[in-house]
Design an enzyme around this catalytic site. Structure first.
Site, mmCIF file in Angstrom:
data_model
loop_
_atom_site.group_PDB
_atom_site.id
_atom_site.type_symbol
_atom_site.label_atom_id
_atom_site.label_comp_id
_atom_site.label_asym_id
_atom_site.label_seq_id
_atom_site.Cartn_x
_atom_site.Cartn_y
_atom_site.Cartn_z
ATOM 1 N N SER A 82 0.702 -1.253 -0.021
ATOM 2 C CA SER A 82 -0.179 -0.118 0.015
ATOM 3 C C SER A 82 0.931 1.079 -0.043
ATOM 4 O O SER A 82 0.421 2.349 0.216
ATOM 5 C CB SER A 82 -0.847 -0.019 1.237
ATOM 6 O OG SER A 82 -0.116 -0.218 2.351
ATOM 7 N N ARG A 106 0.348 -3.709 5.990
ATOM 8 C CA ARG A 106 -0.231 -4.096 7.331
ATOM 9 C C ARG A 106 -1.828 -3.293 7.143
ATOM 10 O O ARG A 106 -2.513 -3.642 8.010
ATOM 11 C CB ARG A 106 0.558 -3.205 8.195
ATOM 12 C CG ARG A 106 1.752 -3.833 8.669
ATOM 13 C CD ARG A 106 2.708 -3.124 9.474
ATOM 14 N NE ARG A 106 3.227 -1.822 8.605
ATOM 15 C CZ ARG A 106 4.443 -1.181 9.050
ATOM 16 N NH1 ARG A 106 4.951 -1.665 10.259
ATOM 17 N NH2 ARG A 106 4.772 -0.332 8.492
ATOM 18 N N LYS A 128 16.955 2.046 -15.946
ATOM 19 C CA LYS A 128 16.529 3.077 -16.897
ATOM 20 C C LYS A 128 17.450 2.866 -18.318
ATOM 21 O O LYS A 128 18.734 2.942 -18.076
ATOM 22 C CB LYS A 128 16.900 4.579 -16.328
ATOM 23 C CG LYS A 128 16.006 4.893 -15.426
ATOM 24 C CD LYS A 128 16.386 6.450 -14.770
ATOM 25 C CE LYS A 128 15.590 6.670 -13.275
ATOM 26 N NZ LYS A 128 14.474 7.227 -13.567
ATOM 27 N N GLU A 187 15.383 17.680 -8.825
ATOM 28 C CA GLU A 187 14.171 17.153 -8.875
ATOM 29 C C GLU A 187 13.212 18.192 -8.467
ATOM 30 O O GLU A 187 13.772 19.009 -7.121
ATOM 31 C CB GLU A 187 13.757 15.914 -7.664
ATOM 32 C CG GLU A 187 14.504 14.887 -7.888
ATOM 33 C CD GLU A 187 13.945 13.656 -6.800
ATOM 34 O OE1 GLU A 187 13.144 13.028 -6.994
ATOM 35 O OE2 GLU A 187 14.882 13.417 -6.000
ATOM 36 N N HIS A 245 22.067 5.693 -6.609
ATOM 37 C CA HIS A 245 22.338 6.454 -8.000
ATOM 38 C C HIS A 245 23.688 7.093 -8.521
ATOM 39 O O HIS A 245 23.978 6.853 -9.335
ATOM 40 C CB HIS A 245 21.186 7.496 -8.260
ATOM 41 C CG HIS A 245 19.627 6.876 -7.559
ATOM 42 N ND1 HIS A 245 19.325 5.432 -7.731
ATOM 43 C CD2 HIS A 245 18.752 7.304 -6.906
ATOM 44 C CE1 HIS A 245 18.023 5.348 -7.151
ATOM 45 N NE2 HIS A 245 17.530 6.308 -6.769
HETATM 46 C C1 BG6 Z 1 14.348 7.331 -5.485
HETATM 47 C C2 BG6 Z 1 14.377 8.301 -4.356
HETATM 48 O O1 BG6 Z 1 15.396 6.162 -5.276
HETATM 49 O O2 BG6 Z 1 14.802 7.900 -6.490
HETATM 50 C C3 BG6 Z 1 13.475 9.307 -4.400
HETATM 51 O O3 BG6 Z 1 14.168 7.386 -3.050
HETATM 52 C C4 BG6 Z 1 13.772 10.033 -5.696
HETATM 53 O O4 BG6 Z 1 13.668 10.105 -3.350
HETATM 54 C C5 BG6 Z 1 13.709 8.974 -6.687
HETATM 55 O O5 BG6 Z 1 12.856 11.118 -5.777
HETATM 56 C C6 BG6 Z 1 14.154 9.545 -8.141
HETATM 57 O O6 BG6 Z 1 14.194 8.711 -9.086
HETATM 58 P P1 BG6 Z 1 13.341 9.068 -10.608
HETATM 59 O O7 BG6 Z 1 13.314 7.983 -11.312
HETATM 60 O O8 BG6 Z 1 12.235 10.051 -10.513
HETATM 61 O O9 BG6 Z 1 14.540 9.886 -11.121
#
Ligand code: BG6
Length: 475
Positions: A17, A49, A180, A214, A238
Site C-alpha cells: 500500500s 499492514r 533506466k 528534482e 544512484h
Molecule cells: C528514489 C529516491 O530512489 O529515486 C527518491 O528514493 C527520488 O527520493 C527518486 O525521488 C528519483 O527517481 P527518478 O526515477 O524520478 O529520477
C-alpha cells in the site's frame, strides 16, 4: 530482443500500500501486461499492514494505473486485475507469513519484493525464511530496494540476515536507475562511440558535473526521508553508480559488468581536504514557488520535525584513482524541490588553445532525464579580422527507440529470467557505504552548516562559492 516472462510466477510485494508500489510498481506491471510480456499464469500478491480486501486492493491498484497512464486498455486492465490478491499482515508475525505461503502455488518462480523501510528488512527476511515462503516452488528471488541499510553497519546486518536465509544467487539488490534505458546508455555509448572513449581522459577533461535535480518533494514519504536525507537517498546508490558506469574499465561481455562497476566504485575517493566542508555541502529547502505552485519548506512538511536537520540537497566533490581520470574532479549534486527535474552529466574540456582564448571551453552534456539528449558545445569564429568566437551547439534528443519499458518493468523481467548484471552486488553496496559513512557523520554534526535554499531555486547560494574555490563552476 523483446524480453518476456517465460514461465508462471508469483510476485509478492511487501509494502503493497506504499508510495513506491503505487507510483512505480503497479504501472510497471501493467505495462508488462499491455506489452504482452506476462505469461498466461501469474499472480501478484500484495502484502501490507493496511486493512484491505482483495477487492479494495484491486481498486487501489487500478487507481494507481489510471493516474499514471494517459489511457488504459480496459480489457487488459481487467484481465491484469484478475491476477491480483491481497494478504493483510504484520511484518513481525510469522503466522501472517504462513497464511501468505498458502496462497502460493507450487510450480511458479517466486519473487518477494521488499518495498518497505530498510528498518523492517531484517524482520521480513527472517519471517519469509521461517514460513518457508521461498521453498517448495520454482526458483526464488528476493528483491531488495535501495538503500540497503542505513550505514555500513546496518548494511552488514542485512547482508548477513539475507545470506542466512537465502542463497546469494537468490538475492537481487535493486537500484531503479540501473533499469533506466538512458542510464544504461552511459555504458553502451562508450562501447558504440570509440570517439568518446578517446575524449574521456584527464589530459582533455577539466572536470565533470553529475547533477540530479528534482522539483518534487517528499511525495508522502516523510517518515522514510526524515531518517535518510539526500546523501543516503540519492548518492549512496544512484549517483555513485552513475560515476562508476562512466569511469569503469570496459569489458567485452556483460558478465563482467558488476565486477567492473565494483572496481570503479572502489577507486573513488574523497579528495584530501583540511575540512570536510570543502568537499561536501548540504542544504534544506524553505518555502517557495515551483511553477505556479506555492510549496512549504521542508520543516513545515507534514510529519517532519520543526527543527529537522535532514538534508534535502547535497553537493559533493570526488576523485577516482582510475588512471585515465586521475586528477579530474567529479562534482555531484542533487536536491529536492529545485527548479526542474533533470539528470545530467556534463564534461567540461580543458581551456582552448591560446588563439581560441576568450572562447568558452568545449563541453559535452548527456542529459538522461528531463529534456533528454546529448549536446556538444563547440566554438566557431564570427566574421571579422579578430578571432572572436560564438558557441555552436549540436544536439539531438536521446529518445528511447524500440523496446522501451519503464525501469521497474525491465528489472522485474530480468529478475524473473535470473539476470543479475543490472542489479547491484553486495560488494558494490559495501563500497558505496564506505564512501558515504564518513560524510554522513560529518553532516550530522551540529556545527556542520545546513544552508537554506528556496523551493524552485537551483540550490543554496553557497554552492557557487564552494565550487569556484576549486576553479570550476556549475553549468
Ligand atoms: C528514489 C529516491 O530512489 O529515486 C527518491 O528514493 C527520488 O527520493 C527518486 O525521488 C528519483 O527517481 P527518478 O526515477 O524520478 O529520477
Amino acid at each position: 530482443m523483446n524480453l518476456a516472462a517465460p514461465h508462471p510466477f508469483s510476485f509478492i510485494l511487501f509494502g503493497a500500500s506504499g508510495n513506491l508500489a503505487k507510483l512505480k510498481l503497479y504501472p510497471a506491471l501493467y505495462v508488462l501486461a499491455l506489452k504482452n510480456r506476462l505469461p498466461a499464469s501469474y499472480s501478484i500478491i500484495g502484502y501490507a499492514r493496511t486493512e484491505m480486501t482483495d477487492e479494495s486492493f484491486r481498486r487501489f491498484i487500478e487507481e494507481s494505473i489510471r493516474s499514471d497512464m494517459i489511457e488504459v486498455n480496459e480489457k487488459i486492465l481487467k484481465d491484469f486485475l484478475s491476477h491480483v490478491q491481497y494478504q493483510q499482515g504484520q511484518y513481525d508475525d510469522v503466522e501472517d507469513f504462513k497464511k501468505l505461503r498458502k496462497k502460493l502455488d507450487d510450480t511458479s518462480v517466486r519473487l518477494a519484493y521488499l518495498s518497505i523501510p530498510p528498518q523492517s528488512y531484517t524482520t521480513v527476511i527472517e519471517n519469509l525464511n521461517r514460513a518457508k515462503v521461498h521453498e517448495g516452488g520454482g526458483a526464488f528471488r528476493c528483491i531488495v530496494e535501495k538503500p540497503v541499510g542505513h550505514d555500513l553497519k546496518s548494511f552488514e546486518e542485512i547482508h548477513s540476515t539475507l545470506l542466512k536465509s537465502f542463497k546469494e544467487e537468490e538475492i537481487y539488490l535493486l537500484d531503479h536507475y540501473l533499469g533506466k534505458e538512458a542510464f544504461r546508455n552511459i555504458y553502451y555509448l562508450r562501447f558504440a562511440n570509440p570517439i568518446l572513449e578517446r575524449l574521456f581522459k584527464n589530459t582533455l577533461i577539466h572536470h565533470v558535473e553529475i547533477s540530479a535535480s528534482e522539483s518534487l518533494g517528499l511525495e508522502g514519504r516523510a517518515g522514510y526521508f526524515e531518517n535518510t536525507g539526500t546523501l543516503r537517498d540519492m548518492f549512496q546508490s544512484h549517483l555513485l553508480l552513475m560515476t562508476a558506469l562512466l569511469t569503469m574499465r570496459l569489458r567485452e561481455n556483460e558478465e563482467g559488468l558488476r565486477e567492473s562497476r565494483l572496481n570503479a566504485l572502489e577507486q573513488i575517493y574523497l579528495p584530501p581536504a583540511p575540512n570536510l566542508n570543502d568537499i561536501v555541502l548540504q542544504g534544506q529547502y524553505t518555502s517557495g514557488k515551483i511553477g505556479r505552485e506555492h510549496v512549504v519548506g521542508y520543516s513545515e512538511e507534514q510529519d517532519i520535525e520543526d527543527h529537522s536537520r535532514t538534508n534535502t540537497f547535497i553537493a559533493l566533490q570526488l576523485l577516482t584513482r582510475i588512471s585515465r581520470w586521475e586528477g579530474v574532479p567529479f562534482y555531484l549534486k542533487s536536491g529536492k524541490r529545485l527548479d526542474k527535474k533533470e539528470t545530467r552529466i556534463s564534461f567540461q574540456f580543458q581551456e582552448p588553445h591560446s588563439i581560441g582564448k576568450g572562447s568558452t571551453p568545449n563541453r559535452l552534456d548527456i542529459i538522461l532525464q528531463g529534456e533528454a539528449g546529448m549536446k556538444v558545445y563547440l566554438q566557431t569564429k564570427v566574421g571579422g579580422t579578430e578571432p572572436e568566437f560564438r558557441p555552436l551547439i549540436m544536439e539531438d534528443p536521446l529518445v528511447c527507440h524500440g523496446d522501451c519499458l519503464p525501469e521497474h518493468a525491465l528489472l522485474l523481467l530480468e529478475a524473473i529470467h535470473g539476470k543479475q548484471e543490472w542489479f547491484v552486488s553486495f560488494p558494490e553496496v559495501r563500497a558505496a557505504w564506505r564512501l558515504i559513512d564518513p560524510l554522513q557523520s560529518h553532516l550530522e554534526k551540529p556545527d556542520t552548516p545546513l544552508y537554506p535554499y528556496g523551493a524552485g531555486s537551483t540550490g543554496p547560494k553557497e554552492m557557487e562559492g564552494w565550487i569556484k574555490k576549486e576553479g570550476a563552476g556549475w553549468f
